[in-house]
Design a protein around this motif. Structure first.
Motif, PDB file in Angstrom:
ATOM      1  N   ARG A 161      67.462  82.675  50.117  1.00  0.00           N
ATOM      2  CA  ARG A 161      67.677  81.161  50.606  1.00  0.00           C
ATOM      3  C   ARG A 161      67.290  80.695  49.154  1.00  0.00           C
ATOM      4  N   GLY A 162      65.762  81.478  48.949  1.00  0.00           N
ATOM      5  CA  GLY A 162      65.098  81.669  47.552  1.00  0.00           C
ATOM      6  C   GLY A 162      66.063  81.174  46.202  1.00  0.00           C
ATOM      7  N   THR A 163      67.188  81.706  46.401  1.00  0.00           N
ATOM      8  CA  THR A 163      67.737  81.838  45.528  1.00  0.00           C
ATOM      9  C   THR A 163      67.992  80.327  45.363  1.00  0.00           C
ATOM     10  N   ASP A 164      68.970  80.231  46.278  1.00  0.00           N
ATOM     11  CA  ASP A 164      69.463  78.493  46.363  1.00  0.00           C
ATOM     12  C   ASP A 164      68.720  77.232  46.074  1.00  0.00           C
ATOM     13  N   PHE A 165      67.510  78.107  46.576  1.00  0.00           N
ATOM     14  CA  PHE A 165      66.598  76.429  46.098  1.00  0.00           C
ATOM     15  C   PHE A 165      66.473  76.638  45.073  1.00  0.00           C
ATOM     16  N   PHE A 166      66.524  77.904  43.995  1.00  0.00           N
ATOM     17  CA  PHE A 166      66.746  77.115  42.817  1.00  0.00           C
ATOM     18  C   PHE A 166      67.334  76.465  41.853  1.00  0.00           C
ATOM     19  N   LEU A 167      68.584  77.264  42.432  1.00  0.00           N
ATOM     20  CA  LEU A 167      70.001  76.827  42.245  1.00  0.00           C
ATOM     21  C   LEU A 167      70.541  75.391  42.611  1.00  0.00           C
ATOM     22  N   SER A 168      69.264  74.452  43.548  1.00  0.00           N
ATOM     23  CA  SER A 168      69.121  73.203  44.032  1.00  0.00           C
ATOM     24  C   SER A 168      68.852  72.285  42.855  1.00  0.00           C
ATOM     25  N   PHE A 169      67.920  73.023  41.769  1.00  0.00           N
ATOM     26  CA  PHE A 169      67.229  72.411  40.968  1.00  0.00           C
ATOM     27  C   PHE A 169      68.671  71.896  39.130  1.00  0.00           C
ATOM     28  N   PRO A 170      68.972  70.857  38.855  1.00  0.00           N
ATOM     29  CA  PRO A 170      69.947  70.598  37.723  1.00  0.00           C
ATOM     30  C   PRO A 170      69.158  70.771  36.677  1.00  0.00           C
ATOM     31  N   GLN A 171      68.835  72.380  36.000  1.00  0.00           N
ATOM     32  CA  GLN A 171      68.059  72.532  34.916  1.00  0.00           C
ATOM     33  C   GLN A 171      67.702  71.965  34.054  1.00  0.00           C
ATOM     34  N   GLN A 172      68.865  71.372  33.366  1.00  0.00           N
ATOM     35  CA  GLN A 172      68.296  70.759  31.900  1.00  0.00           C
ATOM     36  C   GLN A 172      67.788  68.998  32.345  1.00  0.00           C
ATOM     37  N   LEU A 173      68.078  68.634  33.190  1.00  0.00           N
ATOM     38  CA  LEU A 173      67.487  67.407  33.899  1.00  0.00           C
ATOM     39  C   LEU A 173      66.714  67.395  34.239  1.00  0.00           C
ATOM     40  N   PHE A 174      66.483  68.405  35.013  1.00  0.00           N
ATOM     41  CA  PHE A 174      64.797  68.443  35.560  1.00  0.00           C
ATOM     42  C   PHE A 174      63.453  69.138  34.030  1.00  0.00           C
ATOM     43  N   PHE A 175      64.361  69.535  33.375  1.00  0.00           N
ATOM     44  CA  PHE A 175      63.481  69.592  32.314  1.00  0.00           C
ATOM     45  C   PHE A 175      62.380  68.587  31.632  1.00  0.00           C
ATOM     46  N   ILE A 176      64.156  68.138  31.203  1.00  0.00           N
ATOM     47  CA  ILE A 176      63.868  66.626  30.921  1.00  0.00           C
ATOM     48  C   ILE A 176      62.760  65.115  31.771  1.00  0.00           C
ATOM     49  N   ALA A 177      62.463  64.993  32.784  1.00  0.00           N
ATOM     50  CA  ALA A 177      61.493  64.493  33.836  1.00  0.00           C
ATOM     51  C   ALA A 177      60.420  65.526  33.674  1.00  0.00           C
ATOM     52  N   PHE A 178      60.517  66.768  33.339  1.00  0.00           N
ATOM     53  CA  PHE A 178      59.118  67.972  33.331  1.00  0.00           C
ATOM     54  C   PHE A 178      58.744  67.697  32.692  1.00  0.00           C
ATOM     55  N   MET A 179      58.313  67.632  31.063  1.00  0.00           N
ATOM     56  CA  MET A 179      57.806  67.457  29.964  1.00  0.00           C
ATOM     57  C   MET A 179      56.854  66.107  30.606  1.00  0.00           C
ATOM     58  N   PRO A 180      57.098  65.109  29.997  1.00  0.00           N
ATOM     59  CA  PRO A 180      56.144  64.119  30.142  1.00  0.00           C
ATOM     60  C   PRO A 180      54.826  63.971  31.307  1.00  0.00           C
ATOM     61  N   VAL A 181      55.327  65.024  32.307  1.00  0.00           N
ATOM     62  CA  VAL A 181      54.247  65.090  33.725  1.00  0.00           C
ATOM     63  C   VAL A 181      53.522  65.807  33.442  1.00  0.00           C
ATOM     64  N   VAL A 182      54.232  67.059  32.773  1.00  0.00           N
ATOM     65  CA  VAL A 182      53.010  68.853  32.077  1.00  0.00           C
ATOM     66  C   VAL A 182      52.335  68.251  30.926  1.00  0.00           C
ATOM     67  N   THR A 183      53.038  66.952  30.232  1.00  0.00           N
ATOM     68  CA  THR A 183      52.486  67.087  29.326  1.00  0.00           C
ATOM     69  C   THR A 183      50.990  65.776  28.901  1.00  0.00           C
ATOM     70  N   SER A 184      50.934  65.041  30.528  1.00  0.00           N
ATOM     71  CA  SER A 184      50.111  64.094  30.786  1.00  0.00           C
ATOM     72  C   SER A 184      49.058  64.581  31.237  1.00  0.00           C
ATOM     73  N   PHE A 185      49.122  66.255  32.148  1.00  0.00           N
ATOM     74  CA  PHE A 185      47.932  66.886  32.927  1.00  0.00           C
ATOM     75  C   PHE A 185      48.070  67.661  31.808  1.00  0.00           C
ATOM     76  N   PHE A 186      48.446  68.037  30.954  1.00  0.00           N
ATOM     77  CA  PHE A 186      47.283  69.478  30.225  1.00  0.00           C
ATOM     78  C   PHE A 186      46.824  68.216  28.722  1.00  0.00           C
ATOM     79  N   VAL A 187      47.812  67.225  27.986  1.00  0.00           N
ATOM     80  CA  VAL A 187      47.707  66.956  26.233  1.00  0.00           C
ATOM     81  C   VAL A 187      46.973  65.662  26.433  1.00  0.00           C
ATOM     82  N   ASP A 188      46.103  65.629  25.603  1.00  0.00           N
ATOM     83  CA  ASP A 188      45.529  64.075  25.680  1.00  0.00           C
ATOM     84  C   ASP A 188      46.942  63.102  25.309  1.00  0.00           C
TER      85      ASP A 188
END
Length: 346
Positions: free
Chosen positions: A169-196
């Motif tokens: 079930r955990g594997t199925d959960f991670f497979l549900s994320f579109p890898q590259q599209l998730f990363f495109i959305a993930f980078m700005p969020v992480v950057t705003s938390f850790f980088v001015d």
């Protein structure tokens, strides 16, 4: 079917068609007692395509490792703006429109692959350093993906039951994320938390973010492959014998099961590495991976897309280098698979 009986000196001999000759017997004697690894190596050495591709792939990694030394041959580096730096005003590489002087994007004795339009950066140095960045980062990510997938697949496949259910079930959960599209959305969020927001995102942070996301969203295929193999192995006689003898689960997995899943692991590794390189290149091309001035294969393609109408030759050398590497690595994977498979006809 037999040949006619030949009678000489009072004796009779019968020769049966298809009987092993002396050469076949000699080869069988040579192969007797060899380990599976030695047999695999013998089969692989007979495959010329695999050997040539292995040499090419190793050559890529050697060139990437020696990039700082190789760029000293023409005396260039990937960061200097040869078209704007006053130090090189007596050696112009760009015309008044910012386009490379000469043929094939400014190829010359000083700039072997030409220069970048508008800036004049040396393409030969950028490509070597870009290969260095992409190859070794992809190698690290692929190793993490393989280790994680193998461990999770071994645990789920061997223990089964509820353990296998929840891991699935955990594997199925991670497979549900579109890898590259998730990363495109993930980078700005992480950057705003850790980088001015007023600061540029450090290169090491971008590399770390790509490593974590591609690792967390890339191990599932390996885990499922290992799990399916282990499920078939754990019911075999040699595993049952080890259980009856009192061997611990760790010893059974390490001594009995793991050696029998080496083949799919190695084959999957040869397919996963070029795929990871292409993923890193895509992220840089999309603007969420490496950015200027960090050399990277994907960033070279992004720049080439901007210069396609003005300087189409800029894309030639990076494109040919990437196509050759991915093609050779995929062919190498086929050769490794065939070398491990005794039923292969190659």
């Amino acid at each position: 079917m037999t040949s006619p009986i030949d009678i000489e000196g009072g004796g009779a001999s019968v020769v049966v068609d298809g009987a092993p000759g002396p050469e076949t017997k000699t080869e069988a004697v040579k192969l007797a007692g060899r380990s599976p690894g030695q047999l695999m190596w013998l089969r692989f050495k007979r495959d010329r395509t695999g050997v040539i591709c292995a040499v090419v792939v190793i050559g890529y990694f050697v060139v990437a490792l020696l990039a700082p030394l190789l760029v000293k041959l023409p005396g260039t580096d990937p960061y200097t703006l040869y078209g704007q730096d006053p130090t090189y005003a007596d050696q112009p590489v760009l015309d008044e429109f910012g386009l490379p002087l000469g043929y094939l994007g400014g190829v010359s004795g000083d700039h072997w692959f030409g220069v970048e339009p508008q800036y004049g950066r040396d393409l030969y140095a950028m490509l070597l350093y870009g290969m260095r960045t992409s190859l070794y980062m992809a190698l690290g990510i692929t190793v993490l993906i393989m280790v994680t997938g193998v461990v999770i697949g071994l645990i789920g496949g061997y223990f089964g039951g509820r353990t296998d259910y929840w891991i699935g079930r955990g594997t199925d959960f991670f497979l549900s994320f579109p890898q590259q599209l998730f990363f495109i959305a993930f980078m700005p969020v992480v950057t705003s938390f850790f980088v001015d927001p007023r600061d540029e995102t450090p290169t090491y942070f971008r590399a770390l973010a790509m490593l974590i996301v591609l690792w967390l969203l890339g191990w599932m295929g390996m885990a499922r492959l290992v799990r399916s193999t282990v499920l078939s192995l754990r019911e075999r006689e040699f595993v049952e014998a080890a259980k009856v003898s009192g061997a611990s689960p760790w010893r059974i997995v390490r001594k009995e099961i793991l050696p029998n899943v080496v083949t799919p692991i190695l084959v999957q590794f040869t397919y996963q590495l070029p795929s990871t390189i292409l993923s890193i290149a895509f992220l840089s091309f999309a603007g969420v991976g490496f950015v200027e001035p960090t050399p990277d294969w994907g960033r070279l393609f992004a720049a080439g897309a901007r210069y396609a109408e003005q300087d189409p030759a800029f894309m030639f050398f990076p494109g040919v280098a990437l196509v050759i590497f991915v093609l050779c690595f995929n062919l190498l994977g086929d050769s490794v698979r065939d070398a491990f498979d005794p039923k292969s006809g190659r």
